[in-house]
Design an enzyme around this catalytic site. Structure first.
Site, PDB file in Angstrom:
ATOM      1  N   THR A  32       0.489  11.685  31.899  1.00 54.10           N
ATOM      2  CA  THR A  32       0.998  11.776  30.356  1.00 54.10           C
ATOM      3  C   THR A  32       2.334  11.233  30.190  1.00 54.10           C
ATOM      4  O   THR A  32       2.770  10.346  30.103  1.00 54.10           O
ATOM      5  CB  THR A  32       0.321  13.270  29.743  1.00 54.10           C
ATOM      6  OG1 THR A  32       0.681  14.006  30.687  1.00 54.10           O
ATOM      7  CG2 THR A  32      -1.308  13.003  29.896  1.00 54.10           C
ATOM      8  N   LYS A  75      -0.535  14.305  38.954  1.00 52.09           N
ATOM      9  CA  LYS A  75       0.244  14.296  37.801  1.00 52.09           C
ATOM     10  C   LYS A  75       0.809  15.556  37.359  1.00 52.09           C
ATOM     11  O   LYS A  75       0.304  16.308  37.559  1.00 52.09           O
ATOM     12  CB  LYS A  75      -0.692  13.559  36.577  1.00 52.09           C
ATOM     13  CG  LYS A  75      -1.876  14.652  36.195  1.00 52.09           C
ATOM     14  CD  LYS A  75      -1.305  15.366  35.017  1.00 52.09           C
ATOM     15  CE  LYS A  75      -0.725  14.909  33.819  1.00 52.09           C
ATOM     16  NZ  LYS A  75      -0.056  15.999  32.715  1.00 52.09           N
ATOM     17  N   THR A 124       0.526  22.637  34.129  1.00 51.78           N
ATOM     18  CA  THR A 124       0.070  21.172  33.518  1.00 51.78           C
ATOM     19  C   THR A 124      -0.083  20.195  34.564  1.00 51.78           C
ATOM     20  O   THR A 124       0.976  19.256  34.712  1.00 51.78           O
ATOM     21  CB  THR A 124       0.917  20.781  32.122  1.00 51.78           C
ATOM     22  OG1 THR A 124       0.629  21.971  31.342  1.00 51.78           O
ATOM     23  CG2 THR A 124      -0.055  19.634  31.544  1.00 51.78           C
ATOM     24  N   GLU A 183      10.371  17.000  33.180  1.00 52.84           N
ATOM     25  CA  GLU A 183      10.920  16.322  31.817  1.00 52.84           C
ATOM     26  C   GLU A 183      12.302  16.621  31.552  1.00 52.84           C
ATOM     27  O   GLU A 183      12.769  17.964  31.683  1.00 52.84           O
ATOM     28  CB  GLU A 183      10.201  17.015  30.586  1.00 52.84           C
ATOM     29  CG  GLU A 183       8.587  16.537  30.647  1.00 52.84           C
ATOM     30  CD  GLU A 183       7.700  17.139  29.662  1.00 52.84           C
ATOM     31  OE1 GLU A 183       6.573  16.768  29.439  1.00 52.84           O
ATOM     32  OE2 GLU A 183       7.979  18.216  29.106  1.00 52.84           O
ATOM     33  N   ASN A 197       9.631  17.040  24.448  1.00 48.95           N
ATOM     34  CA  ASN A 197       8.510  17.825  23.985  1.00 48.95           C
ATOM     35  C   ASN A 197       8.834  17.942  22.368  1.00 48.95           C
ATOM     36  O   ASN A 197       7.696  18.139  21.773  1.00 48.95           O
ATOM     37  CB  ASN A 197       8.935  19.148  24.420  1.00 48.95           C
ATOM     38  CG  ASN A 197       8.410  19.311  25.825  1.00 48.95           C
ATOM     39  OD1 ASN A 197       7.130  19.188  26.211  1.00 48.95           O
ATOM     40  ND2 ASN A 197       9.065  19.152  26.869  1.00 48.95           N
ATOM     41  N   SER A 199       3.961  12.212  18.837  1.00 44.92           N
ATOM     42  CA  SER A 199       4.443  10.975  17.899  1.00 44.92           C
ATOM     43  C   SER A 199       4.150   9.882  18.677  1.00 44.92           C
ATOM     44  O   SER A 199       4.180   9.913  20.020  1.00 44.92           O
ATOM     45  CB  SER A 199       5.576  11.133  17.470  1.00 44.92           C
ATOM     46  OG  SER A 199       6.642  11.404  18.570  1.00 44.92           O
TER      47      SER A 199
END
Length: 409
Positions: free
Chosen positions: A157, A183, A194, A281, A404, A409
């Protein structure tokens, strides 16, 4: 995709084929345009399976389905879609899972109830069942034993790179192969976070043995990492064993003949887990925290994660600020026993504290130089026992907010 993480490995590893495992990756168009987002894995008849899943109270239908499948300890296939978590989607969520399983069963001529299903992505958006199910027959026609990198690509993702790891070992003199993909990038904390991880071996092992081996490996890998202290609805780690290596059956997970396999499995899971953190991230620094002197291994892990999840510690590391006081403050939150009078903290191998005070003659210069790098080491001895553990995290930067804030979007 975002720019590749500066902490990423140079390349995807060369993974060995696993006898009895074939993979295919393709595009369903469920969310992403112009990229693979669907994985199909065909498993030899007689494959055994074990798994650990998220403890989230809002676990998604794919998790509930796969938990039920794990009770039999048998698996014939795996289907994973990325981009839509199929979580909190009402009755359509369970319908999507069963429809996906039936489509795979028809394409592979297997029983739907023996097919593991996993999903990852946005929560609360109803999946397009037809897009996923309609793409499966095409994948079944392209199965191969060496599509590891496309498979790892298909389950991403917000990940910036595909994650894979492999090893070989021997069980009683018989060579066995272990290859795995994973992942994960954000919402990473213990209890699977996650993340998805799928590890495959040709070893001949019953499900109950796989279960104990996987749980041990997961505690020291997937449950020892954190990016942001958050968790999600759709996460699991599965270990499949096809039995094609032909080693003698082993019924006790503590059997000494499993020593090399246990070590290799731990190495594969550990490698995958650390890659997840390296893809955190917005991460610019990879942080290893060694905890010793705790009451037990579990206590040491919980102490380490208390520090690793501290936003103040993580932002100080992001800014290369040698503010060890933030580690002291984070330790104060733990529910585990610590001896303040014996507390020893080091950074980059430099001893900082001696009990309740900074060591005499402490020089911050080498610590600041260490924190200016990208590989950060923190040592903590809490002085109450012999338990030790290592956890991994990353720094917390503005890049995390940017990713995040724009996720949907």
């Amino acid at each position: 995709m975002a720019n590749i993480s500066p902490l990423a490995p140079e390349r995807f590893p060369a993974l060995d084929p696993v006898a009895g495992v074939q993979l295919a990756a393709g595009a369903s168009g469920e969310r992403y345009a112009g990229r693979v987002d669907l994985l199909l894995v065909d498993l030899a008849r007689g494959t055994t399976v074990a798994g650990v899943t998220t403890r989230s109270k809002t676990a998604a239908p794919p998790v509930l389905w796969t938990r039920a499948m794990l009770e039999d300890g048998r698996a014939s296939a795996l289907v994973v879609n990325a981009g839509n978590a199929n979580a909190f989607t009402g009755p359509s969520g369970a319908d999507c899972v069963s429809t996906t399983a039936r489509a795979a069963a028809a394409a592979l001529r297997r029983r739907a109830r023996d097919i593991a299903i996993a999903s990852t992505g946005v929560i609360g958006v109803r999946p397009n069942i037809e897009r996923i199910a309609d793409a499966i027959p095409g994948l079944a026609a392209t199965l191969t034993d060496d599509a590891w990198e496309p498979a790892a690509d298909a389950i991403r993702t917000t990940d910036t790179f595909a994650k894979g790891a492999g090893a070989t070992a021997h069980i009683g003199g018989t060579p066995v192969v272990i290859s795995g993909i994973a992942k994960g990038s954000g919402m990473i904390a213990p209890d699977m976070a996650t993340m998805l991880a799928f590890v495959f071996t040709d070893a001949n092992l019953p499900a109950r043995v796989l279960d104990r081996l996987l749980r041990q490996a997961a505690n020291r890998s997937f449950n020892s990492i954190t990016v942001d202290g958050d968790t999600s609805t759709s996460d699991m780690a599965l270990l499949f064993a096809t039995g094609k290596a032909g080693n003698d059956a082993i019924e006790d997970w503590r059997d000494r003949r499993l020593g090399p396999f246990r070590e290799a499995l731990g190495a594969v899971c550990g490698d995958l887990a650390r890659q997840i953190v390296r893809d955190g991230e917005g991460a610019t620094k990879f942080v290893t925290i060694h905890v010793s002197g705790a009451a037990s291994e579990g206590a040491a892990r919980r102490i380490g994660l208390t520090v690793a999840n501290s936003p103040l510690v993580k932002t100080a590391i992001a800014g290369s600020d040698a503010n060890w006081g933030r580690i002291v403050a984070a330790l104060g939150k733990t529910s585990e026993r610590i001896d303040v009078d014996a507390l020893a903290i080091s950074m980059g191998g430099v001893r900082i504290t001696d009990g309740e005070a900074v060591v005499d003659g402490y020089d911050e210069t080498p610590v600041a130089a260490h924190l200016a790098g990208t590989e950060i080491e923190i040592g903590i001895d809490v002085g109450v026992g012999h338990g030790r553990a290592t956890v991994w995290t990353c720094d917390l930067t503005h890049g995390y907010i940017d990713i995040n804030a724009d996720y949907r979007s």
